[in-house]
Design a protein around this motif. Structure first.
Motif, mmCIF file in Angstrom:
data_model
loop_
_atom_site.group_PDB
_atom_site.id
_atom_site.type_symbol
_atom_site.label_atom_id
_atom_site.label_comp_id
_atom_site.label_asym_id
_atom_site.label_seq_id
_atom_site.Cartn_x
_atom_site.Cartn_y
_atom_site.Cartn_z
ATOM 1 N N GLU A 120 0.845 -1.186 0.000
ATOM 2 C CA GLU A 120 0.000 0.000 0.000
ATOM 3 C C GLU A 120 0.885 1.242 0.000
ATOM 4 N N ASN A 121 0.681 2.094 -1.002
ATOM 5 C CA ASN A 121 1.476 3.307 -1.148
ATOM 6 C C ASN A 121 0.593 4.543 -1.060
ATOM 7 N N VAL A 122 1.145 5.592 -0.469
ATOM 8 C CA VAL A 122 0.493 6.892 -0.441
ATOM 9 C C VAL A 122 1.293 7.812 -1.350
ATOM 10 N N ILE A 123 0.578 8.526 -2.203
ATOM 11 C CA ILE A 123 1.208 9.503 -3.091
ATOM 12 C C ILE A 123 0.615 10.863 -2.749
ATOM 13 N N VAL A 124 1.481 11.832 -2.476
ATOM 14 C CA VAL A 124 1.018 13.169 -2.104
ATOM 15 C C VAL A 124 1.358 14.159 -3.213
ATOM 16 N N TYR A 125 0.526 15.206 -3.294
ATOM 17 C CA TYR A 125 0.660 16.225 -4.326
ATOM 18 C C TYR A 125 0.750 17.599 -3.681
ATOM 19 N N GLN A 126 1.510 18.453 -4.319
ATOM 20 C CA GLN A 126 1.715 19.813 -3.828
ATOM 21 C C GLN A 126 1.537 20.771 -5.004
ATOM 22 N N ILE A 127 1.007 21.935 -4.709
ATOM 23 C CA ILE A 127 0.898 22.977 -5.729
ATOM 24 C C ILE A 127 2.194 23.776 -5.710
ATOM 25 N N THR A 128 2.753 24.022 -6.882
ATOM 26 C CA THR A 128 3.972 24.818 -7.015
ATOM 27 C C THR A 128 3.712 25.915 -8.052
ATOM 28 N N PRO A 129 4.600 26.874 -8.160
ATOM 29 C CA PRO A 129 4.414 27.904 -9.195
ATOM 30 C C PRO A 129 4.374 27.316 -10.617
ATOM 31 N N LYS A 130 5.005 26.149 -10.810
ATOM 32 C CA LYS A 130 5.021 25.521 -12.131
ATOM 33 C C LYS A 130 3.855 24.559 -12.338
ATOM 34 N N GLY A 131 3.028 24.363 -11.314
ATOM 35 C CA GLY A 131 1.884 23.458 -11.448
ATOM 36 C C GLY A 131 1.857 22.442 -10.314
ATOM 37 N N LEU A 132 1.280 21.304 -10.608
ATOM 38 C CA LEU A 132 1.092 20.248 -9.617
ATOM 39 C C LEU A 132 2.347 19.373 -9.541
#
Length: 166
Positions: A120-132
């Motif tokens: 089981e893996n968790v993938i996290v996302y962050q908003i940056t000036p260049k996008g996701l």
């Protein structure tokens, strides 16, 4: 909140050590005694027993290191950052990874299961000036169910906060 699976890591390493110790003692007993000497087709029974137990150990380590790819994981959301630190328990791969995301920049997370739901893996996302930005998967297979639930609810809290704040 801080969550880590250090106790599970210790248990895994203890099982590994005990398994290798039992194998070493078994081989010493087999080759130190004269009980397993009879030969069939040129192979002694002590060699057969050694090969069988070595096969069991190889199978255990293959499942544990290659298929499950177990990791030590540390999570913290104290302060203004979400911190993940993790590394594989495989002794041949010791790449340590750490990343920090400002809570205000956290967008979402997703859970992906594989290997018949054993990994089981968790993938996290962050908003940056260049996008996701998508971070590398974090294996949480060693987490207890209660710790997984705490992690998911904490991440949902930041996810909802960001969506509502837009």
């Amino acid at each position: 909140m801080i969550i880590d699976n250090g106790k599970s890591e210790i248990k895994i390493k203890l099982v590994q050590f005990l398994l290798l110790l039992v194998f070493a003692v078994l081989v010493a007993i087999l080759y130190g005694s004269s009980y397993f000497i009879e030969s069939v087709y040129g192979i002694t029974s002590r060699n057969v027993v050694t090969i069988v137990f070595a096969g069991i150990i190889v199978a255990f380590f293959t499942v544990e290191f290659i298929l499950l790819d177990l990791h030590y994981v540390y999570y913290s959301d104290n302060g203004q950052k979400i911190i993940f630190r993790f590394y594989p328990l495989n002794p041949f791969r010791n790449k340590r990874t750490s990343f920090e995301i400002f809570q205000k920049d956290f967008i979402k997370f997703e859970v992906k299961k594989s290997m018949m739901n054993l990994r089981e893996n968790v993938i996290v996302y962050q908003i940056t000036p260049k996008g996701l930005a998508k971070y590398p998967p974090i294996n949480i297979s060693l987490f207890k169910k209660a710790d997984k639930d705490r992690l998911f609810s904490a991440l949902r809290k930041f996810e909802k906060h960001k969506v509502q704040g837009q």
